[in-house]
Design an enzyme around this catalytic site. Structure first.
Site, short mmCIF file in Angstrom:
data_model
loop_
_atom_site.label_atom_id
_atom_site.label_comp_id
_atom_site.label_asym_id
_atom_site.label_seq_id
_atom_site.Cartn_x
_atom_site.Cartn_y
_atom_site.Cartn_z
N ASP A 14 49.59 -16.13 -8.75
CA ASP A 14 49.70 -16.17 -7.28
C ASP A 14 49.26 -17.51 -6.68
O ASP A 14 48.43 -17.57 -5.78
CB ASP A 14 48.86 -15.05 -6.65
CG ASP A 14 49.15 -13.69 -7.24
OD1 ASP A 14 50.33 -13.41 -7.51
OD2 ASP A 14 48.20 -12.91 -7.46
N GLU A 174 56.36 -9.01 -0.44
CA GLU A 174 54.98 -9.52 -0.44
C GLU A 174 54.98 -11.04 -0.39
O GLU A 174 56.02 -11.68 -0.26
CB GLU A 174 54.25 -9.03 -1.70
CG GLU A 174 54.94 -9.41 -2.99
CD GLU A 174 54.41 -8.66 -4.21
OE1 GLU A 174 53.42 -7.92 -4.08
OE2 GLU A 174 55.00 -8.81 -5.29
#
Length: 496
Positions: A14, A174
């Protein structure tokens, strides 16, 4: 020049990036590990040096007894008016928060919480205003990418949370990030889940509040149709402009074990992919929307050489940067010196979602040789190849019934067994050795001038496809048992 992916290897998922003057700063998720949110810097986008963590105090993050792959999710790093901000989610407590610092090499603030649902938060600054985004439901119960304006001093919401984009129809929308480029607002997100169907999608609008029009050729970046290709699960990207006006995307992906071995155990890693804006205002990414193991580019000077550290020891690593603990450590059980570790065990084992005496370093490549001298007083100590509390392989010395033994233990879900044990001949110490390939770990020990093979185990049982979750293998040194005490010396981790 030609550079190779990933640019940051091992369990660093991420990624988010920002640039201040000529330096890039990048953060990654850390889940249940502490310190939280690894922080890197770079001058050229391909060579990254870890400079610290954003969450270094127990007061900043609640990690007590969180399950593996809980804790700290998907951070974003941004810079505004001389100050750095990092926003993230504690997925276990379902709280979004941010911390800040005026010194990127120093400590970060206490957390400031934002009352908005979802995960993967983002901060966007414009004209003295701060906008906060995440995925989830807005104040009107509408799913999507959710946005509100906040008071950056307090985290207080100034406007209601409203859904501004609902994506392209892929599951698990997301990782939102907002940018203003050439007077247009670009909203980049991820869809498909952080697995083999992962992808980067985006939309564009004339206002930060929308409406947003989806890129006609979404997904802009994905390897989902690259069956058998080394790099999979490409997604969760953050755009950055370099000093020469070129655009790039830092994003996650993983390397599967082999062409026909759809497993990954090193974790989700950091990849760099070129981005190009067209005359129509839309951008494309990668090689026809695919991330490659190698990219040839004239955007990076040929004088830049991509570095790849091959050897890690106690002496050439930093306890506060390269190493990590499981959840919040009990510091009194650790003595960390320049060339030696002394660990005091407790009755908390590696099989518990707790804080055993454990200090680890990420496995960064498939082929590696690990060795360490272990001197045990009592209890059990050794090296663990650790995915989570239910999936780990242990090579250790154990004091059992007045005898010191070498043991190889396999923990795969509900199957937990000692595969082999060998009595040490009049000794309480040995050199423990683990060798790894794409498909298998091999466990050995050197004692009394001879090398002993204890056994092997397949890497795939420590993969996310078997174990589940979002982490990767950590090479850990541990001690277990009441009054357990062990010294670790001559640690050597070398990639082959």
């Amino acid at each position: 020049m030609r550079y190779s992916n990933p640019v940051i290897k091992g369990f660093y998922p991420d990624p988010s990036v920002c640039k201040v003057e000529d330096t890039y700063y990048l953060v990654c998720s850390s889940m249940q590990y502490f310190p939280g949110v690894p922080l890197f810097e770079s001058k050229d986008l391909i060579n990254w040096k870890q400079i610290g963590h954003c969450l270094t105090r127990a007061s900043q993050i609640q990690l007590d007894q969180v399950n593996s792959s809980g804790g700290v999710f998907a951070p974003t790093i941004r810079h505004d008016n001389g100050r750095f901000y990092m926003t993230t989610t504690n997925d276990t407590t379902r709280q979004n928060f941010y911390v800040w610092t005026d010194d990127i090499y120093g400590e970060w603030s206490e957390p400031i919480f934002v009352d908005q649902q979802g995960i993967d938060p983002d901060l966007y600054f414009e004209n003295g205003k701060t906008f906060f985004m995440s995925n989830g439901k807005d104040d009107f119960n509408i799913d999507g990418i959710v946005q509100c304006e906040i008071d950056i001093r307090t985290g207080r919401k100034i406007t209601p949370s409203r859904t501004i984009w609902t994506g392209t129809g892929g599951r698990f929308l997301e990782a939102p990030h907002m940018y203003k480029i050439n007077n247009k607002y670009y909203l980049v997100a991820a869809e498909g889940g952080t697995e083999f169907g992962h992808m980067v999608t985006y939309a564009c609008g004339d206002s930060i509040h929308g409406p947003f029009k989806s890129y006609p050729h979404n997904p802009v970046l994905t390897n989902r149709n690259m069956g058998g290709y080394h790099i999979q699960a490409v997604g969760h990207g953050d755009l950055i402009e370099d000093n020469n006006g070129h655009w790039w995307m830092l994003h996650l992906g993983f390397r599967q074990s082999g062409q026909w071995l759809p497993y990954h155990h090193l974790g989700r890693e950091v990849f760099l992919t070129p981005v190009t804006f067209g005359d129509d205002g839309w951008f494309t990414a990668g090689d026809n929307g695919v991330t490659r193991t190698f990219f040839e580019t004239d955007r990076i000077p040929t004088a830049v050489v991509q570095q790849d550290k091959q050897r890690y020891t106690f002496e050439n690593t930093n306890w506060d940067k390269d190493w990590c603990f499981l959840r919040l450590p009990h510091k009194q059980n650790y003595s960390l010196e320049q060339n030696q570790i002394t660990l005091k065990g407790t009755e908390i084992s590696l099989d518990q979602a707790d804080s055993p005496t454990f200090i680890g370093i990420r496995q960064k490549d498939f082929n590696v040789s690990i060795s360490c001298n272990v001197n045990l007083t009592i209890g059990e100590s050794g090296i663990t190849i650790y995915m989570d509390e239910h999936h780990h392989y242990d090579l250790a010395i154990r004091y059992d019934g007045g005898v010191y033994k070498l043991i190889e233990r396999i923990n795969i879900g509900d199957v937990k067994t000692i595969m082999n044990e060998i009595a040490l001949e009049g000794s309480n110490h040995a050199t423990l050795i683990i060798r790894s390939s794409n498909e298998r770990y091999t466990f050995l020990a050197h004692t009394n001038d001879k090398e002993i093979l204890l056994g092997t185990a397949q890497t795939k049982y420590l993969s996310s496809e078997v174990a589940g979750g979002f982490t990767g293998v950590i090479i850990g040194l541990y001690a277990y048992g009441k009054d357990s005490l062990a010294e670790f010396t001559k640690f050597n981790l070398e990639y082959l």
